[in-house]
Design a protein around this motif. Structure first.
Motif, short mmCIF file in Angstrom:
data_model
loop_
_atom_site.label_atom_id
_atom_site.label_comp_id
_atom_site.label_asym_id
_atom_site.label_seq_id
_atom_site.Cartn_x
_atom_site.Cartn_y
_atom_site.Cartn_z
N ALA A 32 0.83 -1.21 0.00
CA ALA A 32 0.00 0.00 0.00
C ALA A 32 0.86 1.26 0.00
N ALA A 33 1.97 1.23 0.74
CA ALA A 33 2.88 2.38 0.76
C ALA A 33 3.50 2.59 -0.63
N THR A 34 3.83 1.48 -1.30
CA THR A 34 4.37 1.58 -2.66
C THR A 34 3.34 2.17 -3.61
N VAL A 35 2.09 1.72 -3.47
CA VAL A 35 1.02 2.24 -4.33
C VAL A 35 0.82 3.73 -4.11
N ARG A 36 0.86 4.16 -2.86
CA ARG A 36 0.69 5.60 -2.58
C ARG A 36 1.83 6.42 -3.19
#
Length: 228
Positions: free
Chosen positions: A210-214
């Protein structure tokens, strides 16, 4: 009588061919304007005992963070694809297969819409051929925003939970219009395995994804233009 029988078979085959050729485009045109009532996957999951929670909402009632997160997680080049395929990824799949390697996924958002609307889950060759036949029809007959709108309303986010509105309420107790960027990213990263992963209780791996997606959402820039 024998000739009449042959003529009957020919008429039946002609009607079946016309149905196969014209049926999907007519349904695709219909679903450009009308919300699909259900999908084969929804019915299969309901029979399996997962229930069916869905609540169609217009694209304008989905916070823009969610389509941006889905593009960042699933299909970075969605806005630029003409026929619904990522041809570079498909060439990579073919090359990997020819070298004896296991091909990586090359499924686009448009391909997933075509599959979810009309086909069954699985990886068998027949389904792949039908998906490849249906995908350009969806891409040519629908604008990008309609592809995203339908995708975000029919995709499986959890056991028996379909679409942005049902998922936002099930996992975050709020409507899809009020999702935060973090919640949108958590929803996007469960899409590969919604029966095993939960957006409400992400594992350390999902939190990292999720951090990568953000981060990617902030980097894609013009590649997210069609999601606005």
């Amino acid at each position: 009588m024998r000739g009449a029988g042959r003529g009957g078979w020919r008429r039946w085959l002609l009607r079946a061919a016309l149905l196969l050729l014209l049926g999907p485009p007519l349904l695709i045109l219909l679903f450009r304007f009308v919300p699909p009532p259900a999908t084969p996957l929804m019915l299969i999951r309901a029979v399996q005992g997962h229930g069916l929670a869905k609540d169609w909402v217009d694209y304008g009632r989905i916070d823009r963070a969610l389509p941006r997160a889905v593009i960042a997680a699933e299909d970075n080049l969605f806005c630029e694809q003409m026929l619904g395929f990522d041809f570079d990824a498909l060439r990579g799949q073919v090359a990997a297969a020819l070298e004896g390697e296991r091909p990586r996924g090359a499924s686009t958002i448009t391909m997933q819409v075509a599959k979810n609307l009309f086909l069954w889950p699985g990886r068998d060759p027949l389904r792949k051929v039908l998906e490849a036949w249906l995908t350009p029809q969806v891409a040519l007959l629908w604008p990008k925003r309609r592809v995203l709108e339908v995708y975000l309303n029919i995709v499986e986010f959890g056991p028996g939970v379909y679409g942005a509105e049902a998922a936002a309420r099930a996992f975050f107790n709020r409507p899809a219009a009020d999702l935060t960027a973090q919640q949108a990213a958590q929803l996007a990263v469960v899409l590969p395995a919604p029966l095993q992963w939960s957006a409400a209780a992400p594992t350390p791996y999902l939190r990292e994804r999720a951090a990568t997606v953000r981060r990617r959402m902030g980097q894609l820039g013009p590649l997210l233009a069609c999601a606005e």
